[in-house]
Write a protein that holds these residues in place. Sequence first.
Motif, short mmCIF file in Angstrom:
data_model
loop_
_atom_site.label_atom_id
_atom_site.label_comp_id
_atom_site.label_asym_id
_atom_site.label_seq_id
_atom_site.Cartn_x
_atom_site.Cartn_y
_atom_site.Cartn_z
N LEU A 89 27.77 46.39 50.67
CA LEU A 89 28.40 45.03 50.37
C LEU A 89 30.45 46.07 50.78
CD1 LEU A 89 28.77 41.94 49.26
CD2 LEU A 89 29.43 43.34 47.21
N PRO A 90 30.53 45.62 51.15
CA PRO A 90 32.00 44.98 51.74
C PRO A 90 33.22 45.84 50.45
CG PRO A 90 31.86 43.74 53.22
CD PRO A 90 30.66 43.87 52.48
N VAL A 91 33.85 46.77 50.51
CA VAL A 91 34.48 47.55 48.96
C VAL A 91 35.03 46.15 48.23
CG1 VAL A 91 36.11 48.97 48.26
CG2 VAL A 91 34.42 49.66 50.44
N LYS A 92 35.62 45.77 50.05
CA LYS A 92 37.39 44.34 48.56
C LYS A 92 36.05 43.16 48.13
CE LYS A 92 40.50 44.54 52.28
NZ LYS A 92 41.23 43.57 53.35
N GLU A 93 34.66 43.27 48.69
CA GLU A 93 33.91 42.12 47.93
C GLU A 93 33.25 42.35 46.59
OE1 GLU A 93 34.27 38.91 49.50
OE2 GLU A 93 36.07 39.73 51.00
N ALA A 94 32.49 43.75 47.08
CA ALA A 94 32.32 44.65 45.56
C ALA A 94 33.11 44.38 44.47
CB ALA A 94 31.49 45.86 45.84
N ARG A 95 34.48 44.80 45.18
CA ARG A 95 35.69 45.06 43.24
C ARG A 95 35.88 43.63 42.99
NH1 ARG A 95 36.49 47.82 40.42
NH2 ARG A 95 37.12 49.91 41.58
N LYS A 96 35.81 42.48 43.95
CA LYS A 96 36.07 40.94 43.92
C LYS A 96 34.92 40.57 42.94
CE LYS A 96 38.41 38.88 47.80
NZ LYS A 96 38.08 38.26 48.97
N ILE A 97 33.78 40.79 42.59
CA ILE A 97 32.53 40.75 41.99
C ILE A 97 32.96 40.84 40.77
CG2 ILE A 97 29.66 40.61 41.89
CD1 ILE A 97 29.87 40.11 44.80
N ILE A 98 33.12 42.85 40.86
CA ILE A 98 32.72 43.66 39.83
C ILE A 98 34.03 43.54 38.95
CG2 ILE A 98 31.13 44.85 41.09
CD1 ILE A 98 32.99 47.05 40.82
N GLY A 99 35.00 42.96 39.22
CA GLY A 99 36.47 43.67 38.58
C GLY A 99 37.39 44.10 38.71
N GLU A 100 38.54 43.78 37.80
CA GLU A 100 39.53 46.10 38.00
C GLU A 100 38.93 46.86 37.01
OE1 GLU A 100 41.65 46.00 39.98
OE2 GLU A 100 40.93 44.32 40.97
N ASP A 101 38.09 46.28 36.12
CA ASP A 101 37.41 47.32 34.75
C ASP A 101 36.54 48.37 35.58
OD1 ASP A 101 39.54 46.24 33.19
OD2 ASP A 101 38.70 44.67 32.19
N LYS A 102 35.54 47.84 36.20
CA LYS A 102 34.35 48.47 36.66
C LYS A 102 34.57 49.74 36.83
CE LYS A 102 30.71 45.28 34.92
NZ LYS A 102 30.66 46.09 33.65
N ILE A 103 34.18 50.26 37.54
CA ILE A 103 33.83 51.95 38.09
C ILE A 103 33.45 51.58 39.95
CG2 ILE A 103 33.74 54.30 38.42
CD1 ILE A 103 33.83 54.20 35.76
N LEU A 104 34.47 51.69 40.67
CA LEU A 104 33.86 51.34 42.01
C LEU A 104 33.99 52.59 43.31
CD1 LEU A 104 32.89 49.39 45.03
CD2 LEU A 104 34.69 48.89 44.46
N GLY A 105 32.65 52.88 42.80
CA GLY A 105 32.51 54.50 43.88
C GLY A 105 31.90 54.34 45.47
N VAL A 106 32.50 54.91 46.10
CA VAL A 106 32.59 54.67 47.82
C VAL A 106 32.19 55.66 48.39
CG1 VAL A 106 33.11 53.74 49.90
CG2 VAL A 106 34.00 52.48 47.71
#
Length: 212
Positions: A89-106
């Motif tokens: 999933l594109p990074v932007k879309e992943a961030r939208k789904i998981i929200g600001e509080d979860k960790i997003l690694g790429v």
Amino acid sequence: MIDYSLYLVTDRTHFSKEEFLSIIVAACQHGITLIQLREKDITTIEYVNWARDVKQITDNYGVPLIINDRVDVCMAVDASGVHIGPEDLPVKEARKIIGEDKILGVSANDVPAAISAYKDQADYIGVGSIFKKNQPVERQMAALKQLKSIVTDIPIPVVAIGGLTETNLYLLRDSGVAGVAMISEIMQSSNVTEKTKQLRRSIQLMKGGIYH
């Protein structure tokens, strides 16, 4: 603040569920700072069930649990975050789904990709494979140079992965990485407790620039 120092990426191959979970317990007890559940060839419901069992352990020891690839599984079990690659999933879309509080690694293997991920709100970058099996020395040095460039050019933590072992950690001593991710070095160890303890010591020395 998340401690990326010693990042375990799982592989359940050749293990029963009981054996697998015992490895997770030992690793959490003795120094793992982050765990990524990375399991292939598994149904969604199986992935969710494995993730719930692992999360029960990681929650008990205060270790963040990251889910590889699957944003849906991350959200289903309320994991600490998700790690995605260039084909996910594109990074932007992943961030939208998981929200600001979860960790997003790429995962990113060059500076432009790392900068793009940072701009799209990644929390950390995974860079690899640093040391592929039977890789010529020149390729290893090129991978290290690329790793250092990424560390220099982005203001978020960078984690090195790929062929890293206790014996070659010293090569990262001036790289500036926030941590190292390992799979087989820990999962395949005959003594996970002692291996994890030694890796923590080695990483502390490596990050301090005094690894010998």
